[in-house]
Design an enzyme around this catalytic site. Sequence first.
Site, PDB file in Angstrom:
ATOM      1  N   GLU A   1      13.775 -15.361  -0.876  1.00  0.00           N
ATOM      2  CA  GLU A   1      13.976 -16.532  -0.023  1.00  0.00           C
ATOM      3  C   GLU A   1      12.811 -17.512  -0.137  1.00  0.00           C
ATOM      4  OE1 GLU A   1      14.690 -15.572   4.074  1.00  0.00           O
ATOM      5  OE2 GLU A   1      15.902 -13.808   3.563  1.00  0.00           O
TER       6      GLU A   1
ATOM      7  N   ASP B   1       0.830  -1.200   0.000  1.00  0.00           N
ATOM      8  CA  ASP B   1       0.000   0.000   0.000  1.00  0.00           C
ATOM      9  C   ASP B   1       0.870   1.258   0.000  1.00  0.00           C
ATOM     10  OD1 ASP B   1      -2.774   1.232   0.514  1.00  0.00           O
ATOM     11  OD2 ASP B   1      -1.602   2.056   2.173  1.00  0.00           O
TER      12      ASP B   1
END
Length: 536
Positions: free
Chosen positions: A251, A209
């Site tokens: 990751e 956001d």
Amino acid sequence: MAAPHPSRTDDWWRDAVIYQVYPRSFADGDGDGTGDLAGVRARLAHLAELGVDAVWFTPWYLSPLVDGGYDVADYRTIDPAFGTLGDAEKLIAEARELGIRAIVDIVPNHVSDQHAWFRAALAAGPGSPERERFHFRPGRGENGELPPNDWPSQFSGNTWTRVPDGEWYLHLFTPEQPDLNWAHPDVRREHEDVLRFWFERGVAGVRIDSAALLAKDAGLRDFVEGVDPHPYIDLDDNHDIYRSWRAVADEYGGVFVGEVWLPDAERFARYLRPDELHTAFNFTFLSCPWEPDRLRRTIDDTLAEHAPVGAPATWVLCNHDVTRTVTRYGREDTGFDFAGKRFGTPTDLVLGTRRARAAALLTLALPGSVYLYQGEELGLPEADIPLGRIQDPMHARSGGIDPGRDGCRVPLPWEADAPSYGFGTATGTEPWLPQPADWARYAVDRQAVDPRSMLSLYRTALYLRRGESGLGDGPMEWLPSPEGVLAFARAENLLCVVNLSRDPVPLPPHTDVLLGSDELPTDGTLPSDTAVWLRP
């Protein structure tokens, strides 16, 4: 899981269709008037049958809901109105079993004033380490009675609020949403930990956001119109933040989509470099009016600004902040601008629906990924909310001029003849926002058996999009066309033609009609405000 699109590799997000769920208004599982995660789980079959690849959930975290959940009190706790963390984990897992990935919404610019950090900052007082996580400053003026600077709000109203000890704190949105200080290491560590928290629970991605607002000018200098750099929009320090985030996402094989409102194409593209965000929302296309030249220029500009960084474009017609497509396209001004929203704007819903159907085929034929806001597949119009029921703070902070965003957030109609149209609210309890009295005609169960409905159009289009190698990510080529018509080829096996002129136009040579946004006449023409997918 459903079969992947023919053009898709491991980078599923490059041509995914991602459905936006606003949990408060999707489906109510416990009957209290507010949508929740149990309601979403009960309606997952709708999303699977629709044929979407992923679901983006707007904030479901613990929140006072001053700004629809974008005032987060705890990123690791589900708000009790929506359920529990266990419910979220079940929803993520059950959606994945249906071939639907989950994307969560992170709000990094600010937190709720009920967040533990901010409450500690208020209690600790001026000069404390707790206040350094935010932007607390003494005021200007003889007695500190004036705000520290003159920054304009992202909503109407002030950007600074004074606390009892005399200091002021910054909030680019409402006073209940204090801005975080992204120069502080605690803020960076915390958000990277939050990313890991949700990736470890199986989410495939994160929507960010207000992604261009995080970093602030160190001296909090005044805003001067036209003077660059801006003191709090698109500062270069943002890119270092997102490079660190990208390392975390990599990751887990996670992806990012940023809410980046920037008019400068080159600055916008910087957020999409290979070591930063994967994608960003295309607000230029979302706000573009239903005009052929403007749409073509917007499409060209979008593809051009993404090309240097190798990022896919995203296409979206509506979201939880903007006027519903059917309503907007039925107005004299078919574009969107927050500053222009007013009560009582005349709308031709028949015309708007016709154009929205054509826009659906245009959008789904463009190269890249598509975001579909809940209810758009039903052709829902913007609802008129009674003044006493409006909850969006944009309305109050505008002094009652702006109708706010609640009109696009009304609970969905699922069953034409059920209480609350099958939203799930118990008899005797009202949904959190009132549903219009004529919404039975938009209900899922009624549209599902109507081959001419908006829902049937979207289901068919998404089915074809998944199976056609010419759709999804990849090249496109504009074709010669009459004035007011957009025509382009995808690969060698599909044409999209959209007639935005006032008169019917001849269809180009083709061997088959795959799908039209409305029934086509037998004379070989394409009517006004109609789109078609053709086999050349």
